[in-house]
Design a protein around this motif. Structure first.
Motif, PDB file in Angstrom:
ATOM      1  N   GLN A   5       0.833  -1.174  -0.073  1.00 30.32           N
ATOM      2  CA  GLN A   5      -0.001   0.090   0.141  1.00 30.32           C
ATOM      3  C   GLN A   5       0.890   0.979  -0.025  1.00 30.32           C
ATOM      4  OE1 GLN A   5      -2.250  -0.555   3.313  1.00 30.32           O
ATOM      5  NE2 GLN A   5      -4.186  -1.207   2.327  1.00 30.32           N
ATOM      6  N   GLU A   6       0.249   2.358  -0.600  1.00 34.42           N
ATOM      7  CA  GLU A   6       0.983   3.500  -0.648  1.00 34.42           C
ATOM      8  C   GLU A   6       1.079   4.149   1.091  1.00 34.42           C
ATOM      9  OE1 GLU A   6      -1.434   6.335  -2.822  1.00 34.42           O
ATOM     10  OE2 GLU A   6      -1.990   4.706  -3.891  1.00 34.42           O
ATOM     11  N   PRO A   7       2.291   4.674   1.404  1.00 37.41           N
ATOM     12  CA  PRO A   7       2.363   5.425   2.628  1.00 37.41           C
ATOM     13  C   PRO A   7       1.293   6.010   3.202  1.00 37.41           C
ATOM     14  CG  PRO A   7       4.128   6.048   0.909  1.00 37.41           C
ATOM     15  CD  PRO A   7       3.469   5.507   0.268  1.00 37.41           C
ATOM     16  N   GLU A   8       0.565   7.029   2.235  1.00 37.80           N
ATOM     17  CA  GLU A   8      -0.363   7.711   2.851  1.00 37.80           C
ATOM     18  C   GLU A   8      -1.795   6.904   3.328  1.00 37.80           C
ATOM     19  OE1 GLU A   8       2.200  10.003   0.138  1.00 37.80           O
ATOM     20  OE2 GLU A   8       1.186   8.029  -0.325  1.00 37.80           O
ATOM     21  N   ALA A  12      -3.041   6.710   6.948  1.00 39.12           N
ATOM     22  CA  ALA A  12      -4.516   7.148   7.458  1.00 39.12           C
ATOM     23  C   ALA A  12      -4.781   6.155   8.210  1.00 39.12           C
ATOM     24  CB  ALA A  12      -4.951   7.288   6.007  1.00 39.12           C
ATOM     25  N   GLN A  13      -4.714   4.631   7.723  1.00 36.28           N
ATOM     26  CA  GLN A  13      -5.210   3.509   8.546  1.00 36.28           C
ATOM     27  C   GLN A  13      -4.823   3.721  10.044  1.00 36.28           C
ATOM     28  OE1 GLN A  13      -4.092   0.316   5.941  1.00 36.28           O
ATOM     29  NE2 GLN A  13      -6.040   0.433   4.904  1.00 36.28           N
ATOM     30  N   ARG A  31       4.241  13.580  10.923  1.00 34.68           N
ATOM     31  CA  ARG A  31       5.102  14.688  10.881  1.00 34.68           C
ATOM     32  C   ARG A  31       6.438  14.555  10.328  1.00 34.68           C
ATOM     33  NH1 ARG A  31       3.500  16.253  15.485  1.00 34.68           N
ATOM     34  NH2 ARG A  31       4.794  14.590  16.897  1.00 34.68           N
ATOM     35  N   LYS A  32       7.093  13.261  10.629  1.00 39.14           N
ATOM     36  CA  LYS A  32       8.391  13.239  10.039  1.00 39.14           C
ATOM     37  C   LYS A  32       8.275  13.089   8.494  1.00 39.14           C
ATOM     38  CE  LYS A  32      10.497  11.360  14.100  1.00 39.14           C
ATOM     39  NZ  LYS A  32      10.739   9.914  14.905  1.00 39.14           N
ATOM     40  N   TYR A  33       7.178  12.101   8.271  1.00 40.08           N
ATOM     41  CA  TYR A  33       7.035  11.988   6.682  1.00 40.08           C
ATOM     42  C   TYR A  33       6.879  13.133   5.985  1.00 40.08           C
ATOM     43  CZ  TYR A  33       4.799   9.769   2.538  1.00 40.08           C
ATOM     44  OH  TYR A  33       4.555   9.544   1.230  1.00 40.08           O
ATOM     45  N   ILE A  34       6.029  13.966   6.416  1.00 35.41           N
ATOM     46  CA  ILE A  34       5.710  15.387   5.726  1.00 35.41           C
ATOM     47  C   ILE A  34       6.827  15.954   5.611  1.00 35.41           C
ATOM     48  CG2 ILE A  34       4.576  17.511   5.954  1.00 35.41           C
ATOM     49  CD1 ILE A  34       2.216  15.903   7.127  1.00 35.41           C
ATOM     50  N   LEU A  51      -5.494  14.401   0.700  1.00 43.05           N
ATOM     51  CA  LEU A  51      -6.869  13.735   0.792  1.00 43.05           C
ATOM     52  C   LEU A  51      -6.824  12.781   1.594  1.00 43.05           C
ATOM     53  CD1 LEU A  51      -8.983  14.931  -2.127  1.00 43.05           C
ATOM     54  CD2 LEU A  51      -9.122  16.150  -0.146  1.00 43.05           C
ATOM     55  N   LYS A  52      -6.055  11.815   1.174  1.00 43.95           N
ATOM     56  CA  LYS A  52      -5.890  10.402   2.031  1.00 43.95           C
ATOM     57  C   LYS A  52      -5.487  10.759   3.361  1.00 43.95           C
ATOM     58  CE  LYS A  52      -5.277   7.778  -2.263  1.00 43.95           C
ATOM     59  NZ  LYS A  52      -4.149   7.353  -3.038  1.00 43.95           N
ATOM     60  N   LEU A  53      -4.452  11.392   3.539  1.00 41.02           N
ATOM     61  CA  LEU A  53      -3.803  11.978   4.653  1.00 41.02           C
ATOM     62  C   LEU A  53      -5.030  12.481   5.599  1.00 41.02           C
ATOM     63  CD1 LEU A  53      -0.289  13.011   3.900  1.00 41.02           C
ATOM     64  CD2 LEU A  53      -0.935  10.862   4.847  1.00 41.02           C
ATOM     65  N   TRP A  54      -5.564  13.455   5.121  1.00 37.27           N
ATOM     66  CA  TRP A  54      -6.782  14.362   5.837  1.00 37.27           C
ATOM     67  C   TRP A  54      -7.834  13.201   6.285  1.00 37.27           C
ATOM     68  CZ3 TRP A  54      -7.569  17.783   8.874  1.00 37.27           C
ATOM     69  CH2 TRP A  54      -6.715  18.935   9.081  1.00 37.27           C
ATOM     70  N   LYS A  55      -8.142  12.309   5.466  1.00 35.43           N
ATOM     71  CA  LYS A  55      -9.135  11.374   6.065  1.00 35.43           C
ATOM     72  C   LYS A  55      -8.739  10.864   7.069  1.00 35.43           C
ATOM     73  CE  LYS A  55     -12.780   8.415   4.208  1.00 35.43           C
ATOM     74  NZ  LYS A  55     -13.604   8.179   3.179  1.00 35.43           N
TER      75      LYS A  55
END
Length: 125
Positions: A5-8, A12-13, A31-34, A51-55
């Motif tokens: 899966q994508e890191p985002e 998110a999960q 925070r570190k990833y961003i 949007l995935k991160l915000w969900k």
């Protein structure tokens, strides 16, 4: 073999987990990833990735009980904007925040409304 899966999506999960320890660990990783990703020359995020991160962030707040912990989480979420090293990406983060809340707003019940008002207050200051 399961697809990677994508890191985002993974973040998110983790952010939406029903276990506080997992959500706390996910916030630190996010925070570190961003910060790391936004420093790369070819880095940055797409609108879909944000949007995935915000969900995940939305449901992280959804799962958080206790007003003081909700306030702390709201502060952490709003402070994430400073992890982006480019003003355009900061604006994309804010735009994704607004899109997520527009999409999810009608599903928020009256008992959870205050915690989401609080994140608006922190993001606007």
């Amino acid at each position: 073999m399961a697809p990677i899966q994508e890191p985002e999506i993974q973040l998110a999960q983790m952010l939406a987990s029903n276990e506080k320890a997992i959500r706390t660990k996910a916030m630190k990783k996010l925070r570190k990833y961003i910060s790391a990703r936004s420093q790369r020359a070819a880095g940055g995020f797409t609108g879909d990735e944000l949007l995935k991160l915000w969900k995940g962030l939305f449901y992280c707040l959804w799962m958080q009980d206790k007003p003081l912990l909700q306030e702390e989480l709201s502060n952490q979420i709003s402070a994430l904007i400073h992890s982006f090293h480019d003003i355009d990406k900061q604006l994309m983060y804010l735009e994704s925040f607004l899109q997520t809340f527009k999409r999810e707003w009608t599903g928020i019940d009256r008992l959870r409304m205050d915690k989401f008002y609080q994140v608006f207050t922190h993001c606007s200051s």
